[in-house]
Motif scaffolding. Sequence first.
Motif, PDB file in Angstrom:
ATOM      1  N   ARG A 103       0.819  -1.221   0.000  1.00 26.06           N
ATOM      2  CA  ARG A 103       0.000   0.000   0.000  1.00 26.06           C
ATOM      3  C   ARG A 103       0.848   1.265   0.000  1.00 26.06           C
ATOM      4  O   ARG A 103       0.341   2.372  -0.238  1.00 26.06           O
ATOM      5  N   PRO A 138      -3.074  -4.117  -5.073  1.00 26.83           N
ATOM      6  CA  PRO A 138      -2.817  -2.691  -5.271  1.00 26.83           C
ATOM      7  C   PRO A 138      -2.197  -2.441  -6.647  1.00 26.83           C
ATOM      8  O   PRO A 138      -1.647  -3.349  -7.271  1.00 26.83           O
ATOM      9  N   ASP A 139      -2.280  -1.237  -7.126  1.00 25.66           N
ATOM     10  CA  ASP A 139      -1.659  -0.880  -8.402  1.00 25.66           C
ATOM     11  C   ASP A 139      -0.142  -1.046  -8.306  1.00 25.66           C
ATOM     12  O   ASP A 139       0.461  -0.818  -7.248  1.00 25.66           O
TER      13      ASP A 139
END
Length: 317
Positions: A103, A138-139
């Motif tokens: 994150r 997450p990206d």
Amino acid sequence: MTVKLDDSLWGHEREYDCFKQAIFQNKLHHAWLICGEVGVGKKTFVNHVIRLILGSSENVLAKIKAGSHPDLLTVSRRIDEKKNRLRSEILMDDIKAVGTFLRLTSANGGWRIVIIEEADLMNQNAANSLLKILEEPPDAALIFLITAHPNRLLPTILSRCRKLMLHPLSNTVLLEALIKLAPEYSEAEYQKIITLSQGSIGKALSLLNSDASNLQNIVDAFFEKPFKGSELNEKVKYILQKEDGFSVFFSLLTDKFNMLISEAIKSRQERFGNPSRTVMEWIDIWQKILKWHKDTESFNLDKRQTLISDFELVSEL
């Protein structure tokens, strides 16, 4: 002589080129299952892949080696400080750290990479925690699960990973590696090690370190004559004196059990060994030995006693 595996990527050129192409085309899947037999170079392969992503400058490589690169997290079994030994499992707290890490914003504006070694050793809670991450990654997150036992992972985890199998190395590649890493051995010694290693560079080097010929002789005798008294103690002492002797002996014993049981089943041979036993009796013995060795490695038990128990079990009439 002690022989150590260097950082070279032996074999797996096709798989490496596929990764290189996917990286340059920006078509990387977010989760990869890197599997294959023990010692074929899974971890080394992943280390070479992440250099394509994070860079291969001297500074970057130093940070990767030291475990201090801000965009790379490696998860593995930790030391149990209370018991002062390696844990037998990867715990949920270890995987929670993965979620926290992913994150964060990348230090270099690119990928954040997680490597989970021996991923099959995640306990149930850890596996469920990872599954949540894989369901909503997450990206710019990239996760590598490394394992020699993919069938032990949750089916739901397997379904969310792209699987890449690293196959055993060819005899040609193994010979090239051994000549470079251990140049003082003879052609005959190389060929014997290659035969025993079954395509595993890690196993080949362990065999060289551990004096494979004599250990193989002990394994062969394991099925031919009972060891008792002082002779048994001498054999056990010899095994434990060798570098990685305990694990190498067990690896060779595994191969021998598999070969003898397979041959007996194919030829419909009812009994083999000394003392002579049925195939089912040998399978029962093998299952007991498997458990003893697994427990010894997992819980840091007395290796000497485990080996003595191995020989005594076979010697029982």
